[in-house]
Design a protein around this motif. Structure first.
Motif, PDB file in Angstrom:
ATOM      1  N   LYS A   7     -22.170  70.368 116.701  1.00 30.80           N
ATOM      2  CA  LYS A   7     -20.836  70.973 116.683  1.00 30.80           C
ATOM      3  C   LYS A   7     -19.865  69.930 117.222  1.00 30.80           C
ATOM      4  CE  LYS A   7     -22.426  75.758 117.199  1.00 30.80           C
ATOM      5  NZ  LYS A   7     -23.853  75.430 117.010  1.00 30.80           N
ATOM      6  N   LEU A   8     -19.281  69.166 116.327  1.00 32.30           N
ATOM      7  CA  LEU A   8     -18.504  67.995 116.707  1.00 32.30           C
ATOM      8  C   LEU A   8     -17.015  68.290 116.749  1.00 32.30           C
ATOM      9  CD1 LEU A   8     -20.311  65.368 114.436  1.00 32.30           C
ATOM     10  CD2 LEU A   8     -20.755  65.856 116.852  1.00 32.30           C
ATOM     11  N   SER A   9     -16.354  67.714 117.719  1.00 31.80           N
ATOM     12  CA  SER A   9     -14.893  67.781 117.790  1.00 31.80           C
ATOM     13  C   SER A   9     -14.375  66.470 118.359  1.00 31.80           C
ATOM     14  CB  SER A   9     -14.438  68.962 118.659  1.00 31.80           C
ATOM     15  OG  SER A   9     -14.927  68.835 119.979  1.00 31.80           O
ATOM     16  N   LEU A  10     -13.144  66.151 118.012  1.00 29.78           N
ATOM     17  CA  LEU A  10     -12.528  64.896 118.450  1.00 29.78           C
ATOM     18  C   LEU A  10     -11.386  65.217 119.398  1.00 29.78           C
ATOM     19  CD1 LEU A  10     -11.903  61.814 116.264  1.00 29.78           C
ATOM     20  CD2 LEU A  10     -10.000  62.682 117.631  1.00 29.78           C
ATOM     21  N   ARG A  11     -11.308  64.501 120.506  1.00 32.09           N
ATOM     22  CA  ARG A  11     -10.248  64.730 121.490  1.00 32.09           C
ATOM     23  C   ARG A  11      -9.995  63.448 122.255  1.00 32.09           C
ATOM     24  NH1 ARG A  11     -12.517  64.897 126.533  1.00 32.09           N
ATOM     25  NH2 ARG A  11     -14.636  65.756 126.788  1.00 32.09           N
ATOM     26  N   THR A  12      -8.922  63.459 123.082  1.00 29.74           N
ATOM     27  CA  THR A  12      -8.674  62.326 123.964  1.00 29.74           C
ATOM     28  C   THR A  12      -9.543  62.441 125.210  1.00 29.74           C
ATOM     29  OG1 THR A  12      -6.804  63.510 124.938  1.00 29.74           O
ATOM     30  CG2 THR A  12      -6.314  61.949 123.172  1.00 29.74           C
ATOM     31  N   ILE A  13      -9.796  61.297 125.821  1.00 31.85           N
ATOM     32  CA  ILE A  13     -10.677  61.236 126.985  1.00 31.85           C
ATOM     33  C   ILE A  13      -9.941  61.714 128.236  1.00 31.85           C
ATOM     34  CG2 ILE A  13     -11.877  59.617 128.513  1.00 31.85           C
ATOM     35  CD1 ILE A  13     -12.516  57.973 125.994  1.00 31.85           C
ATOM     36  N   GLU A  14     -10.661  62.400 129.083  1.00 32.03           N
ATOM     37  CA  GLU A  14     -10.131  62.881 130.354  1.00 32.03           C
ATOM     38  C   GLU A  14     -10.816  62.174 131.522  1.00 32.03           C
ATOM     39  OE1 GLU A  14     -10.969  67.010 130.103  1.00 32.03           O
ATOM     40  OE2 GLU A  14      -9.609  67.369 128.415  1.00 32.03           O
ATOM     41  N   ASP A  50      -3.223  58.383 124.703  1.00 29.25           N
ATOM     42  CA  ASP A  50      -3.507  58.734 123.311  1.00 29.25           C
ATOM     43  C   ASP A  50      -4.509  57.794 122.659  1.00 29.25           C
ATOM     44  OD1 ASP A  50      -1.749  60.834 123.451  1.00 29.25           O
ATOM     45  OD2 ASP A  50      -0.070  59.742 122.568  1.00 29.25           O
ATOM     46  N   GLY A  51      -4.637  56.584 123.208  1.00 28.25           N
ATOM     47  CA  GLY A  51      -5.520  55.594 122.602  1.00 28.25           C
ATOM     48  C   GLY A  51      -6.977  55.713 123.002  1.00 28.25           C
ATOM     49  N   GLN A  52      -7.297  56.612 123.935  1.00 29.63           N
ATOM     50  CA  GLN A  52      -8.674  56.769 124.403  1.00 29.63           C
ATOM     51  C   GLN A  52      -9.243  58.044 123.778  1.00 29.63           C
ATOM     52  OE1 GLN A  52      -8.788  53.884 125.703  1.00 29.63           O
ATOM     53  NE2 GLN A  52      -6.556  53.857 125.975  1.00 29.63           N
ATOM     54  N   ILE A  53     -10.142  57.875 122.845  1.00 24.99           N
ATOM     55  CA  ILE A  53     -10.590  58.977 121.989  1.00 24.99           C
ATOM     56  C   ILE A  53     -12.104  59.121 122.091  1.00 24.99           C
ATOM     57  CG2 ILE A  53     -10.621  59.847 119.601  1.00 24.99           C
ATOM     58  CD1 ILE A  53      -8.262  57.860 119.086  1.00 24.99           C
ATOM     59  N   CYS A  54     -12.564  60.352 122.053  1.00 25.79           N
ATOM     60  CA  CYS A  54     -14.007  60.569 122.052  1.00 25.79           C
ATOM     61  C   CYS A  54     -14.370  61.684 121.078  1.00 25.79           C
ATOM     62  CB  CYS A  54     -14.545  60.890 123.449  1.00 25.79           C
ATOM     63  SG  CYS A  54     -13.994  62.481 124.112  1.00 25.79           S
ATOM     64  N   ILE A  55     -15.631  61.694 120.664  1.00 27.25           N
ATOM     65  CA  ILE A  55     -16.195  62.775 119.870  1.00 27.25           C
ATOM     66  C   ILE A  55     -17.259  63.451 120.730  1.00 27.25           C
ATOM     67  CG2 ILE A  55     -17.571  63.366 117.835  1.00 27.25           C
ATOM     68  CD1 ILE A  55     -16.282  61.028 116.397  1.00 27.25           C
ATOM     69  N   VAL A  56     -17.189  64.776 120.797  1.00 29.70           N
ATOM     70  CA  VAL A  56     -18.148  65.524 121.605  1.00 29.70           C
ATOM     71  C   VAL A  56     -18.949  66.468 120.714  1.00 29.70           C
ATOM     72  CG1 VAL A  56     -16.726  65.383 123.677  1.00 29.70           C
ATOM     73  CG2 VAL A  56     -16.452  67.327 122.148  1.00 29.70           C
ATOM     74  N   ASP A  57     -20.224  66.604 121.081  1.00 31.85           N
ATOM     75  CA  ASP A  57     -21.087  67.611 120.466  1.00 31.85           C
ATOM     76  C   ASP A  57     -21.243  68.699 121.508  1.00 31.85           C
ATOM     77  OD1 ASP A  57     -22.964  69.166 119.243  1.00 31.85           O
ATOM     78  OD2 ASP A  57     -24.575  67.670 119.269  1.00 31.85           O
ATOM     79  N   SER A  58     -20.555  69.809 121.288  1.00 34.36           N
ATOM     80  CA  SER A  58     -20.396  70.827 122.326  1.00 34.36           C
ATOM     81  C   SER A  58     -19.721  70.159 123.515  1.00 34.36           C
ATOM     82  CB  SER A  58     -21.744  71.462 122.673  1.00 34.36           C
ATOM     83  OG  SER A  58     -22.269  72.127 121.523  1.00 34.36           O
ATOM     84  N   LYS A  60     -21.103  67.360 125.090  1.00 37.46           N
ATOM     85  CA  LYS A  60     -21.724  66.037 125.258  1.00 37.46           C
ATOM     86  C   LYS A  60     -20.918  64.983 124.496  1.00 37.46           C
ATOM     87  CE  LYS A  60     -26.023  63.538 124.260  1.00 37.46           C
ATOM     88  NZ  LYS A  60     -27.372  63.645 123.647  1.00 37.46           N
ATOM     89  N   ILE A  61     -20.496  63.929 125.197  1.00 40.17           N
ATOM     90  CA  ILE A  61     -19.777  62.835 124.549  1.00 40.17           C
ATOM     91  C   ILE A  61     -20.772  61.972 123.799  1.00 40.17           C
ATOM     92  CG2 ILE A  61     -18.410  60.749 124.928  1.00 40.17           C
ATOM     93  CD1 ILE A  61     -17.092  62.120 127.289  1.00 40.17           C
ATOM     94  N   VAL A  62     -20.530  61.829 122.489  1.00 38.75           N
ATOM     95  CA  VAL A  62     -21.490  61.088 121.649  1.00 38.75           C
ATOM     96  C   VAL A  62     -20.838  59.896 120.951  1.00 38.75           C
ATOM     97  CG1 VAL A  62     -22.939  63.107 121.303  1.00 38.75           C
ATOM     98  CG2 VAL A  62     -21.082  62.649 119.688  1.00 38.75           C
ATOM     99  N   GLY A  63     -19.534  59.733 121.056  1.00 40.62           N
ATOM    100  CA  GLY A  63     -18.849  58.592 120.465  1.00 40.62           C
ATOM    101  C   GLY A  63     -17.533  58.348 121.169  1.00 40.62           C
ATOM    102  N   VAL A  64     -17.152  57.075 121.324  1.00 38.52           N
ATOM    103  CA  VAL A  64     -15.953  56.731 122.081  1.00 38.52           C
ATOM    104  C   VAL A  64     -15.225  55.573 121.396  1.00 38.52           C
ATOM    105  CG1 VAL A  64     -15.072  55.813 124.272  1.00 38.52           C
ATOM    106  CG2 VAL A  64     -16.918  57.505 124.282  1.00 38.52           C
TER     107      VAL A  64
END
Length: 509
Positions: A7-14, A50-58, A60-64
């Motif tokens: 279940k992937l979603s893209l957001r900025t890093i916190e 805005d330039g710091q982006i990650c993809i999370v599975d639920s 869990k961060i799986v891409g940055v």
């Protein structure tokens, strides 16, 4: 990763993500130092959130993807990794930078194959467009070069990766994401033994980038409304009668806020019927006697109605020669002319018309435009010359008597739109002139064509008139789509030209 669909979603890093990011960097980059200190990541979030982006599975961060702002003029030149991140892991972010610099993109090994890297790159590109950055720059490692260093120089290795004779996990990925290798950087990361210290400077250009706007006159118009007149040939009593009819259409198009009005080739042919007993050569030269007045009246209309007018075409006498000329009357009062290059057998035999010698592209307040008069649309070289001068819209005023003649103009005009990645508007005349030799019958179905790709209508036709009916048609053309097509289309005709085989076609005046 388990076998459940992620279940992937893209957001900025916190800030709270640091522990997961550090674990992922340690996993992916054990050979070049692993994770950055927390202060470095926090500084990135603070300076360019805005330039710091990650993809999370639920959860869990799986891409940055980590990015900073830089000066294009500085970092499009050779530099080292330490110019970006110094020995104390301090990021050299430029708050007023006009370009983005990709620090890193990394994906969890268990999630490779899901094209997450491409998602992160696409997110960067979208940010680049939205924030009006000039480009995305990146220094890239070539981590498999060490396997070939004894046989290949670095340029030879890069060339083989480009040609897919070799695969490099970083360079191959960057090339697949539309980045170009701009230069080789010696000593980019000296401790990177796998790359032998070398790095590539990669660049993705934002074709939507706009320089700082200082005046309303500097704003580039991107949505342009084209108006095409499908003109009814009818008996005219004098020049005023003709121009009153023309002004009616110009006024109507202006009321609909059109930026351009296109008339057909030899729309003024009814005036030949004013003089009886002439042979064809005398009739066309009689028609030419009105052309200067027609040009001046259209120029006045263009200014009055605030619309650029392509005044079809008219015969023009210069010295002893007769030409078929299309005038472009700008709404600021400027006047340009395009001479018909290719003369049909009928024009040459019956009217003794000569062809022009140059094809032009004109700057207007609503894009770069060119004009191909009827038969000229059937010669691909002319459209390519215009494309090499940056044409965005080609206007084709035409006159055809039969449907097969019309089909030649239509089909060739559609081809010009596809091969040159531009819009093409064609405008013709309908009806009949029983008292005028050689222009007694007409056939037309005026239209506006686009390139053929996902950004445009499925049949690459923006609008078309009813056949053989007097009417006006409109089409709104988006010039930004042409830029997107040029770089990211399913096919990119202009980029893939084989100049090594056939050279360039441009011919300047």
């Amino acid at each position: 990763m388990d076998h459940n669909t992620p279940k992937l979603s893209l957001r900025t890093i916190e800030s709270s993500d640091y522990i997961q990011i550090a674990e992922l960097m340690d996993l992916v980059f054990p050979d070049v130092g692993g994770a950055w200190p927390k202060t470095t990541i926090m500084d990135l979030i603070k300076q360019f959130p805005d330039g710091q982006i990650c993809i999370v599975d639920s959860d869990k961060i799986v891409g940055v993807a980590l990015t900073i702002k830089v000066s294009y003029n500085r970092y499009s030149l050779p530099h080292t990794y330490n110019d970006i991140i110094d020995e104390n892991n301090v990021i050299q972010n430029n708050p007023t930078g006009d370009a983005m610099y990709g620090l890193d993109v990394f994906v969890h090994p268990d999630y490779r194959g899901l094209r997450l890297g491409r998602r992160l790159y696409d997110a960067r590109k979208e940010l680049c467009r939205n924030k009006n950055f000039k480009a995305i720059l990146a220094g890239g490692r070539i981590p498999l070069y060490y396997k070939h260093a004894d046989k290949l120089s670095v340029p030879e290795y890069i060339d083989k990766v480009k040609r897919r004779e070799l695969h490099d996990p970083i360079l191959s990925f960057q090339l697949a994401n539309d980045f170009d290798v701009k230069r080789l950087m010696r000593g980019y990361l000296p401790e990177d033994d796998a790359s032998k210290g070398y790095g590539t400077l990669l660049e993705w250009d934002n074709f939507f980038y706009e320089e700082d706007i200082t005046s309303v006159h500097d704003i580039e118009k991107t949505l342009v409304r084209l108006g095409v007149i499908q003109w009814q040939m009818r008996t005219m009593h004098d020049l005023d009668d003709l121009m009153d009819q023309a002004e009616y259409f110009v006024s109507s198009l202006s009321n609909y806020k059109a930026d351009f009005a296109l008339f057909p080739e030899f729309f003024n042919a009814p005036l030949m019927g004013l003089q009886e007993g002439q042979n064809s050569v005398e009739a066309i030269r009689f028609l030419a006697s009105f052309s200067d007045e027609i040009k001046n009246r259209f120029s006045q209309m263009a200014v009055t109605y605030n619309i650029n007018i392509i005044a079809g075409s008219v015969p023009v006498i210069e010295g002893e020669k007769l030409y078929n000329v299309s005038y472009l009357l700008h709404r600021d009062g400027q006047i340009d002319a395009q001479y018909k290059i290719h003369i049909t057998p009928h024009e040459e035999k019956d009217w003794v018309i000569d062809g022009g010698n140059s094809v032009k592209v004109f700057d207007t307040d609503a894009g770069r435009v060119g004009i191909l008069i009827c038969y000229d649309s059937e010669f691909p070289e002319l459209g390519r010359m215009m494309a090499e001068q940056g044409v965005q819209i080609i206007f084709v005023p035409f006159w055809t008597d039969t449907k097969n003649g019309y089909q030649r103009v239509r089909i060739c005009s559609q081809a010009r739109a596809i091969e040159n990645e531009c819009y093409v508007a064609i405008g013709g005349s309908v009806g009949n002139l029983p008292r005028v030799d050689n222009v007694d019958i007409q056939y037309a179905q005026s239209a506006v064509f686009s390139p053929s790709d996902i950004y445009f209508p499925h049949d690459a036709t923006l609008t078309e008139a009813s056949a053989n009916t007097e009417m006006i048609i409109f089409a709104d053309v988006d010039l930004t789509k042409l830029k997107q097509l040029n770089t990211e289309g399913s096919v990119t005709n202009l980029k893939h030209r084989r100049k090594d085989i056939y050279g360039s076609f441009i011919k300047a005046d």
